[in-house]
Design a protein around this motif. Structure first.
Motif: not given
Length: 397
Positions: A91-95, A115-117, A122-123, A150-155
Motif C-alpha cells: 500500500g501507499g503507507t502500509k504493507i 513507510h511513506m516511500t 518503494s521498490y 498486490g499494488v494500489p494501481g493499474v496493472v
C-alpha cells in the motif's frame, strides 16, 4: 476493425491444466474419470495433465484411495501443504506480507506501517521484504512456488507493468520483469483489490460464488470483479475503478485529479472530511485534523447526531454504487472490504433497506471474511493459475 482472438495449443493446455487442478482442489479425493466428467474433456487429456501435476507435486494420490485394480481408480488430492507462496500487499503507507501454503494457511506474516516511500525507494523496500520472507520460507524445506504482489494501481495483466500507481509514484513501472530477474521465480503482480477478490473467491466469503464483486472502502474505493471464476480486467484494465463513479450531477463537467467523485464522499478519507465540514464551527481546527472515519462510526454508535448524519449520507452514496454494480454485472454476491468494512454493521443492512424495491434484484451483500489478509491469499490463486503457463514455457521452450 474487430479482431478475432485465438489461442495456441500450449495456451489451451495451460487453461486445461489450471482447470484440472482447480477441480481436484475443490472435489478431492477424486478420480481421473470424475475430473474428466466434471470438465467435459477427454480422459486421455486429463491423464496427461494429471501426470504433469503429479510430477510437479501439486497433486498426490489420496490417502483415502481405494484400489480398483487399475490406475484410473486411484483417487487424487490437492497437495496444499507441500508448497509455499510469499505474498505482499503493497500500500501507499502500509504493507502486509505473509508466507502461506496453498490451502490459505498463513504460516508467517509481517506488517509495515507508515513507510511513506515512493519510486525506487518503494521498490527497494518491497525487495527487502520479499527477500526476508523468501528466506524464512526456504528454511522450512518446502518448495516456494513463487511471489505475488498486490499494488494500489493499474496493472497490465500480461506484462506485469504497473501503468499507474500514484500512491507509490509509479508510472509504467516494470515491476514483474524486475522481480523475476532478481529472484528467478514465478512472480505475479496484480491490482491489490483484484488479488483480494481472488482471495475471497477461494478462501473467504465468496467460496460458493462463480461471479462476485469485492468493494474495498478505505483511503479510496476500488473493486475487484470476478466473472466465471476469473478476474475481469476490462479493455483499459480499469474494471472495478468504482471510486470514479459519479454519485451526483454536480460533479459533471468538473475534471477531478486524484480521488474520484465517489471516493471524495464515501471513502474513509471522504467520510472524515465530510465530518470535519459539519464540525467546523463546533470543534477547534487542531482537533478536527486527526478525525478519522473510525471516529465517525464510533460516534454514530454513541448516537451523536452529526455522526449519524454522516453515516446516513455514506450509506446513500454506497447504495447508489452497489445498485449500479448489481444491475450492470449481476453478481451472485457483493462483498464489502477495506478498513470501513470494520463498521459493516452500520452499513450493510441500511444499504439493503435503501435498495429494497428500488432495483429488480436485491443484492446479496456480505462483509469480507478475510480482511487485510485477502490480498496475500489471492496471490496463491493467481500463482497457481499463472504457473501453468510458466511451467509449460519451461517444459516446451
Amino acid at each position: 476493425m474487430r479482431t478475432i482472438a485465438t489461442i495456441t495449443a500450449n495456451e489451451m493446455r495451460a487453461i486445461n491444466r489450471s482447470a484440472v487442478l482447480e477441480v481436484i482442489r475443490q472435489y478431492a479425493p477424486i478420480s481421473r474419470i470424475e475430473v474428466a466428467n466434471r470438465l467435459g474433456v477427454s480422459l486421455p487429456t486429463v491423464m496427461r495433465l494429471v501426470d504433469d501435476l503429479l510430477a510437479e507435486d501439486l497433486i498426490c494420490p489420496s490417502q483415502t484411495s481405494v484400489s480398483t485394480g487399475g490406475r484410473r481408480g486411484e483417487l487424487l488430492e490437492f497437495n496444499a501443504s507441500g508448497h509455499l507462496v510469499v505474498g505482499v500487499d503493497l500500500g501507499g503507507t502500509k504493507i502486509h506480507g505473509a508466507i502461506t501454503d496453498l490451502a490459505g494457511n498463513i504460516l508467517h506474516e509481517v506488517n509495515v506501517t507508515g513507510h511513506m516511500t515512493h519510486g525506487e525507494d518503494s521498490y527497494s523496500l518491497l525487495v527487502n521484504l520479499l527477500e526476508n520472507l523468501s528466506s524464512i520460507a526456504a528454511s522450512s524445506g518446502k518448495h516456494l512456488l513463487g511471489l505475488g504482489v498486490g499494488v494500489p494501481g493499474v496493472v497490465h495483466p500480461e506484462s506485469g507493468e504497473v501503468s499507474l500507481a500514484p500512491a507509490l509514484n509509479w508510472n509504467d513501472f516494470p515491476l514483474r520483469p524486475r522481480l523475476e530477474r532478481y529472484f528467478g521465480l514465478p512472480v505475479v503482480v496484480e491490482n491489490d483489490v483484484n488479488l483480494a477478490a481472488l482471495g475471497e473467491l477461494w478462501f473467504g466469503a465468496g467460496q460458493d460464488a462463480n461471479t462476485l464483486v469485492l468493494i474495498t472502502v478505505g483511503t479510496g474505493i476500488g473493486a475487484g470483479v470476478i466473472v466465471n471464476g476469473c478476474l475481469y480486467a476490462g479493455t483499459h484494465f480499469m474494471a472495478g475503478e468504482v471510486g470514479y463513479l459519479v454519485p451526483d450531477r454536480t460533479f459533471l463537467g468538473k475534471p477531478l485529479e486524484g480521488f474520484g467523485a465517489l471516493e471524495r464522499l464515501a471513502s474513509g478519507s471522504g467520510i472524515a472530511e465530510r465530518a470535519r465540514q459539519k464540525l467546523k464551527a463546533v470543534r477547534p481546527a487542531e482537533a478536527l485534523e486527526s478525525l478519522t472515519a473510525e471516529d465517525v462510526f464510533e460516534a454514530a454508535r454513541a448516537g451523536e447526531c452529526w455522526a449519524t448524519e454522516v453515516v446516513d449520507e455514506t450509506v446513500d452514496y454506497l447504495a447508489q454504487a452497489i445498485a449500479a454494480i448489481q444491475l450492470v454485472i449481476d453478481p451472485e454476491v457483493i462483498l464489502l472490504g477495506g478498513g470501513v468494512s470494520n463498521s459493516a454493521d452500520l452499513l450493510i443492512e441500511p444499504i439493503l433497506r435503501r435498495l429494497a424495491g428500488v432495483i429488480p434484484v436485491q443484492p446479496v451483500l456480505l462483509p469480507s471474511r478475510l480482511g487485510y489478509r485477502a490480498g496475500v491469499l489471492g496471490a496463491v490463486v493467481k500463482l497457481l493459475r499463472v504457473t501453468a503457463n510458466y511451467y509449460l514455457l519451461q517444459k516446451f521452450s
